[in-house]
Design an enzyme around this catalytic site. Structure first.
Site, mmCIF file in Angstrom:
data_model
loop_
_atom_site.group_PDB
_atom_site.id
_atom_site.type_symbol
_atom_site.label_atom_id
_atom_site.label_comp_id
_atom_site.label_asym_id
_atom_site.label_seq_id
_atom_site.Cartn_x
_atom_site.Cartn_y
_atom_site.Cartn_z
ATOM 1 N N PHE A 162 0.827 -1.201 0.000
ATOM 2 C CA PHE A 162 0.000 0.000 0.000
ATOM 3 C C PHE A 162 0.863 1.253 0.000
ATOM 4 O O PHE A 162 1.882 1.311 0.702
ATOM 5 C CB PHE A 162 -0.874 0.070 1.260
ATOM 6 C CG PHE A 162 -1.774 -1.099 1.497
ATOM 7 C CD1 PHE A 162 -3.059 -1.126 0.987
ATOM 8 C CD2 PHE A 162 -1.341 -2.175 2.269
ATOM 9 C CE1 PHE A 162 -3.901 -2.202 1.228
ATOM 10 C CE2 PHE A 162 -2.172 -3.256 2.527
ATOM 11 C CZ PHE A 162 -3.459 -3.268 2.004
ATOM 12 N N ASP A 163 0.432 2.262 -0.737
ATOM 13 C CA ASP A 163 0.915 3.615 -0.516
ATOM 14 C C ASP A 163 0.252 4.117 0.770
ATOM 15 O O ASP A 163 -0.719 3.516 1.254
ATOM 16 C CB ASP A 163 0.543 4.487 -1.719
ATOM 17 C CG ASP A 163 0.962 5.940 -1.543
ATOM 18 O OD1 ASP A 163 2.017 6.194 -0.915
ATOM 19 O OD2 ASP A 163 0.230 6.828 -2.011
ATOM 20 N N GLY A 164 0.764 5.217 1.313
ATOM 21 C CA GLY A 164 0.214 5.740 2.556
ATOM 22 C C GLY A 164 -0.864 6.784 2.361
ATOM 23 O O GLY A 164 -2.061 6.501 2.404
ATOM 24 N N PHE A 274 -1.176 -0.857 -4.335
ATOM 25 C CA PHE A 274 -2.187 0.193 -4.422
ATOM 26 C C PHE A 274 -1.548 1.565 -4.222
ATOM 27 O O PHE A 274 -0.855 1.794 -3.226
ATOM 28 C CB PHE A 274 -3.267 -0.004 -3.352
ATOM 29 C CG PHE A 274 -4.063 -1.273 -3.515
ATOM 30 C CD1 PHE A 274 -5.009 -1.385 -4.522
ATOM 31 C CD2 PHE A 274 -3.872 -2.350 -2.658
ATOM 32 C CE1 PHE A 274 -5.756 -2.549 -4.678
ATOM 33 C CE2 PHE A 274 -4.611 -3.508 -2.797
ATOM 34 C CZ PHE A 274 -5.556 -3.616 -3.811
#
Length: 304
Positions: A162-164, A274
């Site tokens: 995941f991106d943040g 993502f």
């Protein structure tokens, strides 16, 4: 009593996200709906090639092998196709040996309204409008990007990256960076280091995944997660405190400070990554199944 989806990880995926139906989609766009229907019916017994989301789905379904009487993962096909054209898709699912028993076929109508009745935690589609509608409904959703790798390997451990900001967390801090610059962003993060970041569209999905992880010793977890973010020190402190306050874990975290993400994503071995920014996804999608999160919350702008 009906089949309970409430306590499972429920993934809804469109047929074009699970399978490579780009040629069929081109027929639809160039020749219209009737020709598309005709093509699918004529090709009913022809196996469809694997799409971007196939590897993720196959690996997720392996988790259920540990819980034969209490499935942890449910995958549902949610498609704009109609019942007549669904046969080719369901036959391909059967031939690939995917344990997918539930589906919905909307005949071209908006499918976002069916996500909550199916208790969906994650919706994957190649249709940008459907994904945006799902996000608007409060469901974690992402647009699958084209990806093809004949050498994909399947394993008993799913790896999700995941991106943040604007994915796991709200886009509040990202907006400050974009509109006011790096110094303002760092000052804002320093000032709010002890305040948890607001939840983004994928925060609840991470919580559901953490619930499955908690049923295993950490070294045996069937789902391994990673945060791969452009943040670096000192802006990483708020992220760490936020995850602690949420009571969730990320197995690996990478604070890259502007370093390109694609090599880290590939090294992690993500079944899917993502992110909300094209600049990162253009690179990652060449080597790793990737999906774009079209997140934007106008209410945040009023707070800044």
């Amino acid at each position: 009593m009906g089949y309970d989806l409430e306590k499972k990880l429920v993934i809804a995926i469109s047929s074009r996200a699970l399978f490579d139906l780009e040629n069929e989609n081109e027929i639809f766009e160039k020749k219209g709906l009737d020709e598309y229907y005709k093509h699918q019916i004529e090709k009913e017994d022809e196996l469809i090639e694997k799409g971007t989301g196939f590897r993720l789905v196959k690996n997720l379904l392996k988790i259920n092998e540990d819980f034969p009487n209490d499935k942890q993962v449910e995958v549902i096909i949610l498609s704009r196709n109609n019942a007549a054209t669904s046969l080719r898709i369901t036959k391909s699912i059967e031939k690939y040996g995917l344990d997918i028993a539930r589906s919905a076929w909307s005949g071209g109508n908006d499918i976002a309204k069916y996500l909550k009745p199916f208790k969906v935690d994650l919706f994957l589609s190649a249709n940008e409008l459907d994904v945006q509608n799902a996000i608007n409904e409060g469901i974690a959703a992402a647009r699958i990007l084209p990806y093809k790798n004949e050498e994909d390997e399947y394993s008993n451990q799913v790896k999700i990256a995941f991106d943040g900001d604007a994915v796991l967390f709200s886009e509040e801090s990202e907006i400050i960076y974009k509109t006011q610059g790096l110094e303002a962003f760092l000052e804002y993060e320093k000032k709010n280091a002890s305040n948890a970041l607001q939840s983004g569209p994928f925060a609840q999905l991470l919580r559901v995944i953490s619930n499955i992880q908690s049923k295993y010793p950490q070294e045996q977890t069937p789902i391994r997660t990673a945060l791969i973010t452009a943040r670096n020190s000192p802006a990483h402190e708020r992220v760490i405190r936020t995850l602690s306050q949420w009571g969730v874990r990320l197995d690996e975290s990478f604070f890259l400070g502007g370093v390109d993400k694609y090599e880290v994503v590939e090294a992690f071995g993500a079944d899917i990554f993502f992110d909300d920014q094209d600049v990162h996804l253009e690179s990652t999608s060449k080597k790793t199944p990737s999906a774009k999160v079209p997140y934007h919350d106008d209410s945040i702008l009023k707070k800044i």
